[in-house]
Write an enzyme that holds these catalytic residues in place. Sequence first.
Site, PDB file in Angstrom:
ATOM      1  N   LYS A   1       0.833  -1.202   0.000  1.00 35.76           N
ATOM      2  CA  LYS A   1       0.000   0.000   0.000  1.00 35.76           C
ATOM      3  C   LYS A   1       0.868   1.252   0.000  1.00 35.76           C
ATOM      4  CE  LYS A   1      -3.826  -0.341   2.222  1.00 35.76           C
ATOM      5  NZ  LYS A   1      -4.246  -0.896   3.509  1.00 35.76           N
TER       6      LYS A   1
ATOM      7  N   ARG B   1      -3.082   2.982   8.476  1.00 38.96           N
ATOM      8  CA  ARG B   1      -3.403   1.796   7.671  1.00 38.96           C
ATOM      9  C   ARG B   1      -2.256   0.808   7.654  1.00 38.96           C
ATOM     10  NH1 ARG B   1      -7.601   2.865   3.835  1.00 38.96           N
ATOM     11  NH2 ARG B   1      -8.476   4.918   4.260  1.00 38.96           N
TER      12      ARG B   1
ATOM     13  N   GLY C   1      -7.527  -7.680   4.675  1.00 41.36           N
ATOM     14  CA  GLY C   1      -8.358  -7.686   5.884  1.00 41.36           C
ATOM     15  C   GLY C   1      -7.760  -8.428   7.065  1.00 41.36           C
TER      16      GLY C   1
ATOM     17  N   MET D   1      -5.000  -7.588   8.830  1.00 38.51           N
ATOM     18  CA  MET D   1      -4.419  -6.735   9.861  1.00 38.51           C
ATOM     19  C   MET D   1      -5.318  -5.514  10.060  1.00 38.51           C
ATOM     20  SD  MET D   1      -0.408  -7.049   9.035  1.00 38.51           S
ATOM     21  CE  MET D   1      -0.670  -6.543   7.370  1.00 38.51           C
TER      22      MET D   1
ATOM     23  N   ARG E   1      -2.990  -1.462  -6.729  1.00 30.31           N
ATOM     24  CA  ARG E   1      -2.000  -2.540  -6.769  1.00 30.31           C
ATOM     25  C   ARG E   1      -2.256  -3.352  -8.025  1.00 30.31           C
ATOM     26  NH1 ARG E   1      -5.013  -5.607  -1.897  1.00 30.31           N
ATOM     27  NH2 ARG E   1      -6.894  -5.911  -3.101  1.00 30.31           N
TER      28      ARG E   1
ATOM     29  N   HIS F   1      -0.163 -44.742  -5.016  1.00 26.42           N
ATOM     30  CA  HIS F   1      -0.306 -45.291  -6.370  1.00 26.42           C
ATOM     31  C   HIS F   1      -1.438 -44.594  -7.114  1.00 26.42           C
ATOM     32  CE1 HIS F   1      -1.839 -48.219  -9.342  1.00 26.42           C
ATOM     33  NE2 HIS F   1      -0.551 -48.423  -9.558  1.00 26.42           N
TER      34      HIS F   1
ATOM     35  N   SER G   1      19.679 -40.169 -13.578  1.00 27.63           N
ATOM     36  CA  SER G   1      18.328 -39.630 -13.535  1.00 27.63           C
ATOM     37  C   SER G   1      17.910 -39.635 -12.066  1.00 27.63           C
ATOM     38  CB  SER G   1      17.384 -40.486 -14.375  1.00 27.63           C
ATOM     39  OG  SER G   1      16.092 -39.945 -14.299  1.00 27.63           O
TER      40      SER G   1
END
Length: 916
Positions: free
Chosen positions: A25, A94, A103, A105, A338, A454, A795
């Site tokens: 923010k 804020r 929402g 905090m 944002r 499996h 591998s």
Amino acid sequence: MPHTPKFVYAFAEGHKDLKDLLGGKGANLAEMTNLGLPVPPGFTITTEACRAFLATGDEPSGLRHEVEEHLRSLETRMGRRLGQPDDPLLVSVRSGAAFSMPGMMDTVLNIGLSDASVGGLAAQAGDDRFAWDSYRRLIQMFGKTVLGVDGDLFEERLEAVKRAKGASSDLELDTADLRDLVAAYKDLVADASGTEFPQDPRSQLGMAVRAVFASWNGDRARLYRRQEHIPDDLGTAVSIVAMVFGNLGADSGTGVAFTRDPASGKQGVYGDYLANAQGEDVVAGIRNTVPLADLERLDKASYDRLLEIMRVLEDHYRDLCDIEFTIERGTLWMLQTRVGKRTAEAAFRIAAQLVEQGLIDDDEALRRVTGAQLAQLMFPRFADAGGSEPITRGIAASPGAAVGMAVFDQATAVARAHDGERVILVRRETNPDDLAGMVAAEGILTSRGGKTSHAAVVARGMGKTCVCGAEALQVDPARRRFTAPGGVVVAEGDVISVDGSTGCVYLGEAPVVPSAVADHFEAEHVEDETATHGEVGELLRAVDRIMAHADRRRRMRVRANADTGEDAARALRFGAQGIGLLRTEHMFLGERRKHVERLVLADTDDDRAAALDALLPLQRRDFADVLAVMDGLPVTIRLLDPPLHEFLPDLTDLSVRVALAEARGAVDETAAGGADDAALLAAVRRLHEHNPMLGLRGVRLGLVIPGLFAMQIRAIAEAAVERVRAGGTPHAEVMVPLVAGVRELEIIRDEAREVFAAVSRETGVEVALPVGTMIELPRAALTAGRIAEAADFFSFGTNDLTQTTWGFSRDDVEASFFTQYLDAGVFGVSPFETVDADGVGRLVDLAVREGRTTRPDIALGVCGEHGGDPDSVRFFHAIGLDYVSCSPFRLPVARLEAGRAAVLGQADKRADGGVR
Ligand code: PEP
Ligand code: MG
């Protein structure tokens, strides 16, 4: 000189890339300020200050002084002081972390109001009611958030005033009512918290800042971080912003907007507006919002200005932005922006649109989508998820949506599917014998086993929906039914719906939407009319564009784990550049079991040779099929890995059979089959193991059962010769499983060389195939430098390597205690899903480096399940593997992530979400 950090930044001092310090923010408010957009003035306290506060429980020294200075310049700019009695400056405090935690905090509005200044606000606004409503909101929010008073107690007081007045909404309360409410709230605060509501504006501000810092560690925030894999030690920034009011009458209001549709990616005007309201009213849903487009009618000037700002933001951020704004008496203010969250479909479409608009290049488009999003697009889904209550939940093992009648054994699954029915195969757990039923079924549901059981592995490989480990289900195959919690009984033939993306199981049929993206990959170059038009067409073109770029950019090649010609053909359609793991165990099942039984029971070399001779042509056929499909591409064939008892009858079944035969034998000495079964039972007992995963399997079998591996190697060599004779270009490779030390590999390699020489001699076609090994045991990784002396390639079998490094039995642990481990933060994600970079990944890294030191040209790949996992693919890129191999259906994700890894750079050597 000691480092004296700067704890406070005026908006003009920050920018969008300072999210770590200023929170999302704060960073974006700074960015908008510097773009010249109308942002109410303010400043941001850094996350560093928060971290210091959380560590010591006190504000770091210097913070108070910095806040004072910034507040003073804010006051100068606004021409009024915080809480000034005749014309109070009010601010909001804020929270805002580096990652969006919507929402989770706290935020406190209207700081600066007091008994002394409420009248001044009323006079300035020309609205008594507004001033007293603002004041009661401050006491309520402050009391709850800062002083810890139970929020329900405020609601109770509010309800009481409303009741006394006979009002149904707080909008019906007048100034006198709100004054009474303020008095009641103040009493409540004093009673419940033991302190008076602070009348000094500076004290309000200081206390609110500390409360926002502390809210980082609130229960909600902690839980959210755990779910979203956000680290706990980042802290939140705190932005202090001059208040603007959307609740000052009909010419004021507040809203949210998106520059594009976050669901589909379409450009346009999307959002909601609420006249005469503050942001919290929108969230609380006290009145219905109107579509943003209606603002044009309500306030054309603000609407036009908003659209202009949205264009500026899109051009600047070069992405979809979401926005919160407030209009105060006809003046538009930006409160937040944002880069907006979006669906998987929108992510692809927006990235491609932005390239076409010239705002970003193809590399950037590739960075903006993820393999997880692509995977989401590739599975069918329920049209209306969550419409009804699930009867149970299991582990979401293979995404997608499947509907069909419940069946309880593979034969019924095959038979019903043959009749055109859609079926869901329900088992306690599956084993290779269930394969035909799994192929026939729409989806698979098991009550045991985790994400690498499996059922899960095979289902994912086939792109088939699977929910496993639904432990609350009592599956009763004998009575052909299962019982769900609450006593719901589902009998064979009853229709159920299984959601492999959420793990939910529903009774009855839920409507399903197929995946256009998966169909498109399957169809390959076939021109499909629907694929080129409309919204779906745009999505498919976006996916094509981004995939093509990923293919251009990636360094790693992708191969498939595939066992049959049919799988191999599918793998090619999904972009495979070879086969990295052809497991041969499926080739010992069904009709061929009898040969395995003969092999196990063989008393003499001749008996054994006869059993192997019977298997040889069958294996040759299997391999020739796959080599034909994959002509010109590498095909890594792994010699038999699982313990032999897996191919023999079940110990209990056989014991019962023998016991019954013996009982009968007392009557009839010549009972047919009795003698064979008795010998078989003895063999099964001899081969029985307590920990088969750590027992006689892999290369150990090859060393203990003479001729077994030689037969397989011969089948591979002869299949290669057959291809050459047919004019093909086979590239078969022989892979030895479960090697722990170089000597094991040397013995098999020498045996292979003898077989190649013999086959060359016999056929006149020169065969000398590469021989390599799985690295799937810690000792193999630790001695990789030595093992490389005998291996043409490695591998990495990260399934077994994870199992043996952690000491977890993969079939047992996921469903039994992984949930607790995830909750306790032992790991952020199952290490069977995303490679554990710090442990297992370190072993792989070590083996890569030591293997290359011994043999610089050694080929290095991975064929564990992690080869198709997005985070793991990026890790394998970073440590320098040549290829990843995964189930055909996961290949597009692997290609995409390999491309992303190349453009994201080597910086992130750790896979995300690994072990902390
Ligand atoms: C592995 O262990 O990673 C592997 C690919 O082998 P399997 O899963 O067949 O044991
Ligand atoms: Mg293995």
